[in-house]
Design an enzyme around this catalytic site. Sequence first.
Site, mmCIF file in Angstrom:
data_model
loop_
_atom_site.group_PDB
_atom_site.id
_atom_site.type_symbol
_atom_site.label_atom_id
_atom_site.label_comp_id
_atom_site.label_asym_id
_atom_site.label_seq_id
_atom_site.Cartn_x
_atom_site.Cartn_y
_atom_site.Cartn_z
ATOM 1 C CB CYS A 142 -1.438 -16.337 -9.452
ATOM 2 S SG CYS A 142 0.666 -15.161 -10.558
ATOM 3 C CG ASP A 149 -6.914 -12.408 -10.258
ATOM 4 O OD1 ASP A 149 -6.562 -13.158 -10.110
ATOM 5 O OD2 ASP A 149 -7.355 -10.749 -10.339
ATOM 6 C CG HIS A 188 -3.991 -12.583 -8.498
ATOM 7 N ND1 HIS A 188 -4.081 -12.985 -9.219
ATOM 8 C CD2 HIS A 188 -1.936 -12.943 -7.594
ATOM 9 C CE1 HIS A 188 -2.932 -13.039 -9.936
ATOM 10 N NE2 HIS A 188 -1.811 -12.776 -9.264
#
Length: 215
Positions: free
Chosen positions: A45, A169, A171
């Site tokens: 990440c 994000d 992810h």
Amino acid sequence: MTNLLSNVHEGAEVQFSSGNINLVSGNYEYYHYLCDGFDDRGWGCGYRTLQTLCSWMNDNFQQNVEVPSIRKIQEILVELEDKPRSFLGSRQWIGSFEVCLVIDKLYDIPCKIVHVNKGDNLSTIVETLKTHFEKFGSPIMMGGDVDCSSKGIMGIHVDKSEASLLIVDPHFVGKDLTKEFLQNKGWVKWQPLRDFLSSSFYNLCLPQAKSKTII
């Protein structure tokens, strides 16, 4: 390379009817797990958020630098003697300090590192983040220890005593994306400061590069 979505935060601000919003200025691409076919699930990440920041640099500051691959990022950190040679090809995560080093190496741009001892104290940097978006407009990388996953910050909303960060994000795993899908599923969202973990410290990397749209 799969075609990447750009500016995935756009439209998310419409949920607020009051308060002040400061947003990233200029274009970036959304890098996330497996977006280039390389499987970095569970550890990549920080690299993906760095790539998102680098895509913004390329569009707004220096277009002759390619967004580095995860392998290239590792090579740069070894070259700078921040990491040992055993780091190459590893699944070791990187944080805000490493992001700062790579941006400085590739673009000759310094980054400001902001450390927050625990989530309860995030309110102390609200003015710092507002000023950053007003002055530079560049995206921000955020990481922590307990909440160790990296994320991009593309804006801040302040309404009276309440503040929220616009999170992108990295992810997500998947294809055939739309901005609406990412926002509806929470991969791009406004997160109130009170929802961050009070037990985690946070480090933020603020690139000191000005968007070409800011005079």
